[in-house]
Motif scaffolding. Structure first.
Motif, PDB file in Angstrom:
ATOM      1  N   LEU A  56       0.861  -1.178   0.000  1.00 50.03           N
ATOM      2  CA  LEU A  56       0.000   0.000   0.000  1.00 50.03           C
ATOM      3  C   LEU A  56       0.899   1.230   0.000  1.00 50.03           C
ATOM      4  CD1 LEU A  56      -3.065   0.391   0.052  1.00 50.03           C
ATOM      5  CD2 LEU A  56      -2.956   0.515   2.538  1.00 50.03           C
ATOM      6  N   PHE A  57       1.027   1.867  -1.160  1.00 52.70           N
ATOM      7  CA  PHE A  57       1.874   3.048  -1.313  1.00 52.70           C
ATOM      8  C   PHE A  57       0.965   4.278  -1.384  1.00 52.70           C
ATOM      9  CE2 PHE A  57       4.320  -0.334  -3.674  1.00 52.70           C
ATOM     10  CZ  PHE A  57       5.285  -0.520  -2.688  1.00 52.70           C
ATOM     11  N   GLN A  58       0.898   5.011  -0.285  1.00 48.31           N
ATOM     12  CA  GLN A  58      -0.040   6.135  -0.210  1.00 48.31           C
ATOM     13  C   GLN A  58       0.679   7.449  -0.510  1.00 48.31           C
ATOM     14  OE1 GLN A  58      -2.598   5.957   3.150  1.00 48.31           O
ATOM     15  NE2 GLN A  58      -3.707   7.833   2.655  1.00 48.31           N
ATOM     16  N   GLY A  59       0.200   8.137  -1.541  1.00 50.86           N
ATOM     17  CA  GLY A  59       0.804   9.394  -1.967  1.00 50.86           C
ATOM     18  C   GLY A  59       0.511   9.641  -3.433  1.00 50.86           C
ATOM     19  N   ALA A  60       1.171  10.647  -3.995  1.00 47.35           N
ATOM     20  CA  ALA A  60       0.963  11.003  -5.394  1.00 47.35           C
ATOM     21  C   ALA A  60       1.561   9.931  -6.303  1.00 47.35           C
ATOM     22  CB  ALA A  60       1.591  12.359  -5.684  1.00 47.35           C
ATOM     23  N   VAL A  61       0.766   9.421  -7.231  1.00 45.43           N
ATOM     24  CA  VAL A  61       1.208   8.333  -8.102  1.00 45.43           C
ATOM     25  C   VAL A  61       2.431   8.731  -8.914  1.00 45.43           C
ATOM     26  CG1 VAL A  61       0.516   6.767  -9.968  1.00 45.43           C
ATOM     27  CG2 VAL A  61      -1.157   7.486  -8.269  1.00 45.43           C
ATOM     28  N   GLU A  62       2.454   9.978  -9.390  1.00 39.02           N
ATOM     29  CA  GLU A  62       3.562  10.421 -10.248  1.00 39.02           C
ATOM     30  C   GLU A  62       4.881  10.498  -9.482  1.00 39.02           C
ATOM     31  OE1 GLU A  62       1.745  14.113  -8.475  1.00 39.02           O
ATOM     32  OE2 GLU A  62       0.987  12.243  -9.345  1.00 39.02           O
ATOM     33  N   GLU A  63       4.828  10.500  -8.153  1.00 40.13           N
ATOM     34  CA  GLU A  63       6.045  10.475  -7.343  1.00 40.13           C
ATOM     35  C   GLU A  63       6.386   9.052  -6.895  1.00 40.13           C
ATOM     36  OE1 GLU A  63       5.735  13.179  -4.075  1.00 40.13           O
ATOM     37  OE2 GLU A  63       5.249  14.910  -5.339  1.00 40.13           O
ATOM     38  N   LEU A  64       5.364   8.319  -6.471  1.00 38.83           N
ATOM     39  CA  LEU A  64       5.590   6.995  -5.907  1.00 38.83           C
ATOM     40  C   LEU A  64       5.979   5.951  -6.949  1.00 38.83           C
ATOM     41  CD1 LEU A  64       2.614   6.768  -3.384  1.00 38.83           C
ATOM     42  CD2 LEU A  64       5.040   6.891  -2.807  1.00 38.83           C
TER      43      LEU A  64
END
Length: 294
Positions: A276-284
């Protein structure tokens, strides 16, 4: 700036190396950094109209001018936008010449996108792989840059701006709505035999998107792809609208693994996600994949 724990990063990268049939599922969050508003837009309105009420065959039949002006506005917004780093990451995964660096056990990647903005395919063009990446993209809700003739059923890509002279200037939602005459709306140029001559069809075109109440043409193919999927990356989608909301659960039920990348993670994500990677997709996404996108 997005961050990912080293343990999560190691585990996810190990799964990428092992994945034989990976799939990416994209939602509106994938294009947010490119300046593409969600379908409903601010307050759910286009001018004074509920955007959802314009996305039906019935609305087009009753008022094609109003519906075409709404879709012309959306087309022009997308044409001004550029693919972001998440789109470029996916373009590299879709490219046979680059995919092996990140997915060494896989011979392909399927990108199932709920977006109609065309930015994923344009990212492939940016890296010189448009003829390859477009083949791995399934646009389950169609495309703003495809038209369908209501007379002869001709389907073709269309990136013209404006798509018709009658719609020129109507993309500004702050202006008062004025009806575009039928003859000023997009018309079919497919050559058709009329009596003894061949002439353009000139039938009224409609946007090549899937409207509410219409079936999703690619759905059977999508379910077949998901049957064999061993790793699905869920990118920028809330997992609340079906059928797409059920895709991660299907992969999980079949023994596959699920990685979720999103600003907000819902109950379904927490049930199904292995990562579960929570944050902005373009950064993560570039961080998790180890892909340089500049």
């Amino acid at each position: 700036m997005a961050s990912i724990s080293q343990s999560q990063l190691r585990s996810f990268k190990a799964a990428l190396k092992e994945a034989k049939k990976p799939v990416a599922l994209a939602g509106a969050g994938l294009s947010a950094a490119s300046g593409i508003p969600t379908f409903r837009g601010a307050g759910g309105l286009w001018r004074e109209h509920d955007a959802l009420s314009l996305a039906t065959p019935e609305a087009f039949s009753m008022d094609p001018s109003k519906v075409w002006q709404f879709y012309h506005y959306r087309r022009e917004t997308c044409l001004r936008a550029s693919p972001n780093s998440a789109h470029r990451c996916l373009a590299k995964l879709l490219s046979p010449s680059q995919r092996s660096k990140y997915l060494p056990s896989s011979g392909s990647l399927h990108l199932i996108t709920q977006n109609v903005d065309g930015l994923s395919a344009r990212a492939g063009t940016e890296i010189g792989e448009d003829h390859v990446t477009s083949g791995g993209i399934l646009e389950m809700h169609g495309s703003l840059f495809r038209t369908v003739c209501t007379s002869c059923n001709d389907v073709r890509p269309n990136f013209e701006s404006p798509i018709s002279e009658g719609l020129r200037g109507t993309e500004d939602p702050s202006l008062e709505y004025r009806e575009t005459p039928l003859e000023g709306l997009p018309r079919c140029e497919n050559l058709t035999r009329w009596s003894r001559s061949i002439q353009p069809c000139r039938g009224l075109l409609r946007p090549g998107v899937v409207w509410f109440g219409e079936s999703i043409p690619a759905l059977d193919e999508i379910y077949e792809i998901l049957e064999g999927c061993d790793l699905i990356m869920v990118l920028g989608t809330s997992s609340t609208v079906y059928p797409a909301a059920g895709f991660a659960g299907q992969v999980k039920m079949n023994g596959g693994r699920v990685a979720v990348f999103n600003l907000e993670c819902g109950p379904q994500d927490r049930i199904h996600a292995d990562w579960l990677f929570q944050g902005a997709v373009e950064e993560l996404l570039p961080l998790a994949l180890g892909i340089e996108t500049q």
